[in-house]
Design a protein around this motif. Structure first.
Motif, PDB file in Angstrom:
ATOM      1  N   ALA A   1     -16.813  17.033   4.318  1.00  0.00           N
ATOM      2  CA  ALA A   1     -16.165  15.738   4.512  1.00  0.00           C
ATOM      3  C   ALA A   1     -16.274  15.281   5.961  1.00  0.00           C
ATOM      4  O   ALA A   1     -16.484  14.090   6.235  1.00  0.00           O
ATOM      5  CB  ALA A   1     -14.698  15.822   4.087  1.00  0.00           C
ATOM      6  N   GLY A   2     -16.129  16.208   6.916  1.00  0.00           N
ATOM      7  CA  GLY A   2     -16.246  15.850   8.326  1.00  0.00           C
ATOM      8  C   GLY A   2     -17.643  15.394   8.700  1.00  0.00           C
ATOM      9  O   GLY A   2     -17.813  14.418   9.447  1.00  0.00           O
TER      10      GLY A   2
ATOM     11  N   LEU B   1     -21.453   8.538   8.563  1.00  0.00           N
ATOM     12  CA  LEU B   1     -21.268   7.173   8.086  1.00  0.00           C
ATOM     13  C   LEU B   1     -20.639   6.265   9.144  1.00  0.00           C
ATOM     14  O   LEU B   1     -20.826   5.043   9.103  1.00  0.00           O
ATOM     15  CB  LEU B   1     -20.396   7.166   6.829  1.00  0.00           C
ATOM     16  CG  LEU B   1     -20.996   7.803   5.567  1.00  0.00           C
ATOM     17  CD1 LEU B   1     -19.995   7.739   4.410  1.00  0.00           C
ATOM     18  CD2 LEU B   1     -22.297   7.119   5.179  1.00  0.00           C
ATOM     19  N   ASN B   2     -19.874   6.845  10.073  1.00  0.00           N
ATOM     20  CA  ASN B   2     -19.152   6.039  11.063  1.00  0.00           C
ATOM     21  C   ASN B   2     -19.690   6.205  12.478  1.00  0.00           C
ATOM     22  O   ASN B   2     -19.012   5.816  13.436  1.00  0.00           O
ATOM     23  CB  ASN B   2     -17.668   6.424  11.047  1.00  0.00           C
ATOM     24  CG  ASN B   2     -16.994   6.084   9.738  1.00  0.00           C
ATOM     25  OD1 ASN B   2     -16.672   4.945   9.471  1.00  0.00           O
ATOM     26  ND2 ASN B   2     -16.766   7.104   8.910  1.00  0.00           N
ATOM     27  N   ARG B   3     -20.889   6.757  12.621  1.00  0.00           N
ATOM     28  CA  ARG B   3     -21.410   7.041  13.954  1.00  0.00           C
ATOM     29  C   ARG B   3     -21.674   5.768  14.771  1.00  0.00           C
ATOM     30  O   ARG B   3     -21.720   5.814  15.994  1.00  0.00           O
ATOM     31  CB  ARG B   3     -22.689   7.868  13.851  1.00  0.00           C
ATOM     32  CG  ARG B   3     -23.851   7.151  13.218  1.00  0.00           C
ATOM     33  CD  ARG B   3     -25.006   8.116  12.926  1.00  0.00           C
ATOM     34  NE  ARG B   3     -26.208   7.430  12.476  1.00  0.00           N
ATOM     35  CZ  ARG B   3     -26.391   6.994  11.239  1.00  0.00           C
ATOM     36  NH1 ARG B   3     -25.454   7.152  10.331  1.00  0.00           N
ATOM     37  NH2 ARG B   3     -27.528   6.386  10.922  1.00  0.00           N
ATOM     38  N   ARG B   4     -21.817   4.615  14.100  1.00  0.00           N
ATOM     39  CA  ARG B   4     -22.061   3.354  14.808  1.00  0.00           C
ATOM     40  C   ARG B   4     -20.952   2.337  14.559  1.00  0.00           C
ATOM     41  O   ARG B   4     -21.126   1.156  14.852  1.00  0.00           O
ATOM     42  CB  ARG B   4     -23.398   2.763  14.363  1.00  0.00           C
ATOM     43  CG  ARG B   4     -24.605   3.640  14.700  1.00  0.00           C
ATOM     44  CD  ARG B   4     -25.885   3.050  14.163  1.00  0.00           C
ATOM     45  NE  ARG B   4     -27.039   3.903  14.480  1.00  0.00           N
ATOM     46  CZ  ARG B   4     -28.277   3.689  14.042  1.00  0.00           C
ATOM     47  NH1 ARG B   4     -28.519   2.616  13.279  1.00  0.00           N
ATOM     48  NH2 ARG B   4     -29.258   4.515  14.362  1.00  0.00           N
TER      49      ARG B   4
ATOM     50  N   GLN C   1     -15.193  11.517  14.254  1.00  0.00           N
ATOM     51  CA  GLN C   1     -15.383  12.564  15.253  1.00  0.00           C
ATOM     52  C   GLN C   1     -14.266  13.597  15.198  1.00  0.00           C
ATOM     53  O   GLN C   1     -14.504  14.816  15.246  1.00  0.00           O
ATOM     54  CB  GLN C   1     -15.458  11.953  16.649  1.00  0.00           C
ATOM     55  CG  GLN C   1     -16.735  11.186  16.938  1.00  0.00           C
ATOM     56  CD  GLN C   1     -16.770  10.686  18.369  1.00  0.00           C
ATOM     57  OE1 GLN C   1     -15.741  10.318  18.944  1.00  0.00           O
ATOM     58  NE2 GLN C   1     -17.947  10.656  18.959  1.00  0.00           N
ATOM     59  N   LEU C   2     -13.009  13.106  15.096  1.00  0.00           N
ATOM     60  CA  LEU C   2     -11.867  14.017  15.064  1.00  0.00           C
ATOM     61  C   LEU C   2     -11.894  14.899  13.824  1.00  0.00           C
ATOM     62  O   LEU C   2     -11.625  16.098  13.896  1.00  0.00           O
ATOM     63  CB  LEU C   2     -10.565  13.208  15.109  1.00  0.00           C
ATOM     64  CG  LEU C   2      -9.259  14.020  15.068  1.00  0.00           C
ATOM     65  CD1 LEU C   2      -9.180  14.967  16.249  1.00  0.00           C
ATOM     66  CD2 LEU C   2      -8.047  13.078  15.042  1.00  0.00           C
ATOM     67  N   GLY C   3     -12.224  14.303  12.665  1.00  0.00           N
ATOM     68  CA  GLY C   3     -12.284  15.088  11.440  1.00  0.00           C
ATOM     69  C   GLY C   3     -13.315  16.195  11.515  1.00  0.00           C
ATOM     70  O   GLY C   3     -13.058  17.336  11.099  1.00  0.00           O
ATOM     71  N   LEU C   4     -14.495  15.875  12.052  1.00  0.00           N
ATOM     72  CA  LEU C   4     -15.545  16.889  12.191  1.00  0.00           C
ATOM     73  C   LEU C   4     -15.135  17.964  13.197  1.00  0.00           C
ATOM     74  O   LEU C   4     -15.384  19.167  12.983  1.00  0.00           O
ATOM     75  CB  LEU C   4     -16.847  16.231  12.619  1.00  0.00           C
ATOM     76  CG  LEU C   4     -18.056  17.156  12.787  1.00  0.00           C
ATOM     77  CD1 LEU C   4     -18.355  17.896  11.497  1.00  0.00           C
ATOM     78  CD2 LEU C   4     -19.271  16.371  13.252  1.00  0.00           C
TER      79      LEU C   4
END
Length: 257
Positions: free
Chosen positions: A213-214, A220-223, A233-236
């Protein structure tokens, strides 16, 4: 009464789903079973936020609180939603534990004949659950790990604080947009990138599932220019710490063994 009715229906549906799965399943996979509690809880939480804090706003949209809604929302309403959310997820987690214990240990010799209500009020007295260990590379496997009864409602109590973070993110992004004075072009109210970011925070502690999931949320949200960038970033990062700790435990167990 409507709030309580929605919570009761969600918990009841969760209990029926877990009971049906426990009838045919022989193993205990915490990640999948937790999802059966978390997903209805997220839906209930969004309903409560829309009903009490942001009646003119879709709470899935980041930084787009309607000008008809007060910013910030009254703290009393936020705490009310947080309290109801905590009741929902704590009771849901506890119900999952009791249902699994009663279903899987019902045929064992000497199993106490108690009611569901009694077990919910005395969760420490039900038969413990054990999670199947992950086999090591050599093909061996250690003894199953016992899942204490307080783990389920304890995790739920921590997750109940998501409501306050959800409200804070919506309000902070809205204020930032208003101060910038830049016209906002909003995407869809509900997108897979935002769902992935929220799930990454909810599931970072679950082995394997949390890490996947991270990674998905980060990619998906890198940009993304919104809150989902930092959330991914926090989840990963949290998932990485958890899995590093799990790996360290396995290494220590292998060395000591």
């Amino acid at each position: 009464m409507l709030d309580l009715a929605v919570i009761v229906i969600a918990i009841g549906a969760t209990g029926i789903a877990v009971w049906a799965i426990a009838q045919v399943a022989t193993g205990f996979h915490s990640g999948f079973l937790f999802l059966l509690v978390i997903l209805p809880w997220v839906g209930t939480l969004s309903f409560l936020l829309r009903r009490h804090c942001y009646p003119n706003t879709s709470v899935w949209r980041a930084g787009s609180i309607s000008h008809l809604d007060p910013i910030p929302a009254p703290m009393g309403r936020k705490l009310y939603v947080t309290f109801l959310g905590a009741v929902h997820i704590v009771l849901g987690m506890l119900l999952v534990y009791v249902i699994l214990s009663r279903t899987w240990n019902a045929t064992k010799f000497g199993a106490p004949e108690t009611s569901m209500a009694y077990d919910l009020l005395h969760p420490w007295s039900v038969a413990p659950l054990y999670q199947t260990p992950i086999p090591d590379p050599k093909g061996g496997a250690g003894p199953p790990t016992q899942a204490p009864w307080w783990l389920f409602p304890g995790v739920g109590l921590v997750l109940s604080l998501v409501a306050l973070g959800w409200c804070g993110t919506l309000e902070t992004n809205t204020r930032r947009n208003e101060l910038g004075g830049i016209p906002q072009v909003y995407g869809p109210d509900l997108s897979w990138a935002r769902v992935a970011a929220i799930l990454a925070l909810l599931l970072f502690w679950v082995p394997a599932i949390g890490l996947v999931a991270g990674i998905v949320a980060f990619w998906l949200n890198r940009r993304s220019p919104t809150w989902t960038y930092r959330t991914g970033q926090l989840g990963l990062l949290l998932a990485g710490f958890v899995h590093a700790a799990i790996a360290l435990v396995f290494v220590i167990a292998a060395v000591n063994g």
